[in-house]
Design a protein around this motif. Structure first.
Motif, PDB file in Angstrom:
ATOM      1  N   GLU A 136       0.887  -1.423  -0.195  1.00 36.31           N
ATOM      2  CA  GLU A 136      -0.010   0.018  -0.237  1.00 36.31           C
ATOM      3  C   GLU A 136       0.996   1.278   0.049  1.00 36.31           C
ATOM      4  O   GLU A 136       0.330   2.036  -0.735  1.00 36.31           O
ATOM      5  N   LYS A 137       1.961   1.214   0.562  1.00 33.54           N
ATOM      6  CA  LYS A 137       2.856   2.319   0.759  1.00 33.54           C
ATOM      7  C   LYS A 137       3.559   2.523  -0.782  1.00 33.54           C
ATOM      8  O   LYS A 137       3.692   3.565  -1.143  1.00 33.54           O
ATOM      9  N   ASP A 139       1.910   1.778  -3.489  1.00 31.57           N
ATOM     10  CA  ASP A 139       0.959   2.288  -4.313  1.00 31.57           C
ATOM     11  C   ASP A 139       0.893   3.666  -4.153  1.00 31.57           C
ATOM     12  O   ASP A 139       0.288   4.134  -4.969  1.00 31.57           O
ATOM     13  N   GLU A 140       0.956   4.019  -2.973  1.00 27.58           N
ATOM     14  CA  GLU A 140       0.797   5.446  -2.527  1.00 27.58           C
ATOM     15  C   GLU A 140       1.962   6.470  -3.166  1.00 27.58           C
ATOM     16  O   GLU A 140       1.526   7.435  -3.786  1.00 27.58           O
ATOM     17  N   ARG A 143       0.888   6.669  -7.081  1.00 24.10           N
ATOM     18  CA  ARG A 143       0.110   7.457  -7.069  1.00 24.10           C
ATOM     19  C   ARG A 143       0.261   8.950  -7.128  1.00 24.10           C
ATOM     20  O   ARG A 143      -0.195   9.607  -7.842  1.00 24.10           O
ATOM     21  N   LYS A 144       1.082   9.192  -6.022  1.00 23.32           N
ATOM     22  CA  LYS A 144       1.739  10.760  -5.915  1.00 23.32           C
ATOM     23  C   LYS A 144       2.512  10.929  -7.375  1.00 23.32           C
ATOM     24  O   LYS A 144       2.432  12.200  -7.796  1.00 23.32           O
TER      25      LYS A 144
END
Length: 557
Positions: A136-137, A139-140, A143-144
């Motif tokens: 999840e980190k 993917d974040e 995303r940024k």
């Protein structure tokens, strides 16, 4: 960001929008009910197993996406609304093909293969709850990075030299049209922004190039095959004109090998395999419309459709679930409004309800019954015959038909290809088809009838098309009856199948002095449409139409 998953059973009304019947009756005026495309504006439409989606729905989806707005012109309504969205789809090629036209509408394609070893374990760990936080980190961070790339994208420059390079890469891949070029330039532009660079470099083009060309590879392979076969056909034609045998000379063959001689069949006759002749565009073949309701879809013949899609042709009093014909219902209710005490809204009762009868096109099971006897090898007629069959196979692919191949020769008929949707497989079977032996025409017709019986038991809605390809020179029976008596009885069996249409393609050379026209006699027994091989060509049909519309004919002279 809207994310809409499009179900495979989507109807045209659900996709585009239509009349909200309940609100329309309550208010007394037409009320539009937005469809899926209205909800997808500014987002993503995802299609799982896109190759199984109704082609008409997929065509509408691409049309609206290319315009950026949805135009509604139906049931007395005329309106439009913006509809900008991206399409993401997945498919398993083993479950069916997607037409080259639709494939070309997708900008990029990613292929997935079975994972092995460490990669498979890594995916498994990612799916586990205890490992999810780390991913999840990650993917974040991605995303940024995408958000920053969207801001940077407007400042990224693309030189004219690189645009010429992109066009050269697509030309080198023999890609038809300009969609590949446009997709390549856009993808390289976005990838450069994702990398944080303000100028597109050649490495960005090369990085995204495989994604742009992957799903267009089938078109490329077909082109390459044509380029390989074309010189061979030209060489054979030149040698034939020079009065030489069409084979290669001894010094031209690798290692000085002799050409393969015709083999002996188990029945004692000589067998020979001929190459496939040149394909051509087939004239449009239209068939009668029956009165049966079906759910199968295709592009061949019109039929009544039992679902909610398709063209609305007339209204019925027979009830159909949630498919009310609003116009006919209002017409039925109109004469009674005064007696029912109408004030504002139209008063509709159950006996006023009318329902839509819809019409769509269906696919056929096309059964090719091919003469593989020795007479087909005379004057290399099998070369042109295979070319005509190949042309019909391509027509079947375009019409989404299923196909089957039956060959009769020696003393039997054989189903060499059971019903399938794979035109490529049928083309391979056709290429390997030998000729030799006698002509058991009755056995071929009987095999077609037995195949139809088997398919009808499992799929009773199937519509059949039997394509007999032969010169009609039958000389072998399988039942002990006279040859033509046997053909007559088998023809009567096929004529009794109401769901079957028949076509006879006469392969006899009509340019010579001696003509038997026996295939025309078979066509008469079958009640079939009769064609010679030149008659199948679309350009021949155009010439016939032009002749019939000449000034002399137009004025009745």
């Amino acid at each position: 960001l809207p994310f809409i998953e499009l179900p495979l059973n989507t109807t045209e009304d659900a996709l585009l929008g239509g009349v909200d019947l309940e609100e329309t009756v309550r208010r007394g005026e037409r009320v539009f009910q937005p469809g899926i495309l209205a909800r997808a504006h500014g987002g993503v439409v995802y299609i799982d197993e896109v190759n199984l989606l109704n082609p008409e729905i997929l065509s509408l989806l691409f049309e609206v996406q290319s315009r950026g707005e949805n135009l509604i012109e139906r049931e007395g309504m005329s309106l439009k609304h913006p509809s900008n969205f991206a399409i993401v789809a997945s498919m398993n090629p083993e479950e069916g093909d997607l037409s080259s036209h639709f494939l070309d509408r997708f900008g990029m394609c990613v292929g997935f293969e079975n994972l092995k070893g460490a990669e498979r374990l890594r995916v498994l760990k990612r799916a586990m709850v205890e490992q999810r936080e780390g991913y999840e980190k990650r993917d974040e961070r991605i995303r940024k990075k995408i958000i920053l790339a969207k801001k940077l994208k407007e400042r990224v420059s693309f030189s004219d030299e690189l645009k010429e390079k992109a066009a050269e890469l697509c030309l080198g891949a023999m890609v038809a049209g300009h969609r590949a070029d446009i997709a390549l330039i856009k993808a390289a532009h976005a990838y450069a922004a994702f990398c944080g660079e303000e100028e597109v470099a050649e490495r960005h083009l090369l990085k995204v190039l495989p994604l742009v060309l992957l799903h267009r590879r089938r078109l490329l392979e077909h082109y390459e095959q044509e380029q390989i076969e074309k010189p061979q056909r030209e060489e054979e034609r030149d040698k034939k004109e020079d009065g030489k045998a069409p084979g290669h000379s001894r010094q031209d063959r690798p290692g000085g090998q002799e050409p393969a001689a015709p083999s002996l069949s188990p029945g004692g006759g000589r067998e020979e395999v001929f190459e496939v002749g040149e394909a051509f565009r087939v004239r449009r073949l239209a068939f009668r419309k029956d009165r049966r309701e079906r759910v199968s879809l295709g592009r061949r013949t019109k039929t009544r459709f039992s679902g909610k899609g398709g063209r609305y042709v007339r209204s019925l009093m027979r009830k159909r679930e949630k498919d009310i014909a609003l116009d006919a219902t209002l017409r039925a209710a109109a004469p009674w409004q005064l007696l029912r005490g109408r004030k504002d809204a139209v008063i509709v009762k159950e006996e006023d309800l009318r329902f839509k009868e819809r019409e769509r096109k269906l696919k056929h099971l096309v059964i090719f019954v091919v003469d593989g006897s020795g007479s087909m090898g005379a004057n290399r007629r099998m070369v042109a015959t295979k070319g005509a069959i190949q042309s019909l196979l391509l027509d079947c692919y375009q019409k989404r038909d299923k196909i089957s191949l039956i060959v009769f020769r020696r003393d039997r008929a054989e189903v060499v290809l059971p019903p399938t949707s794979s035109v490529e497989l049928a083309a391979r079977r056709l290429k390997e088809l030998p000729v030799g032996g006698k002509t058991p025409l009755g056995a071929g017709l009987l095999a077609a009838y037995n195949l139809i019986k088997q398919v009808r038991l499992k799929y009773p809605e199937t519509r059949f098309l039997v394509v007999l390809v032969s010169d009609g020179r039958a000389n072998q029976g399988v039942s002990g009856l006279d040859v033509w008596e046997e053909i007559k009885k088998c023809s009567m069996l096929l004529r009794e199948v109401r769901e079957a249409d028949c076509i006879v393609v006469d392969t006899e050379d009509k340019s010579g002095f001696l003509r038997t026209d026996l295939a025309r006699r078979v066509a008469s027994l079958l009640g079939a449409r009769y064609f010679t091989m030149p008659d199948l060509r679309a350009e021949e049909l155009a010439w016939m139409v032009a002749g019939s519309l000449s000034p002399e004919r137009a004025w009745g002279l």
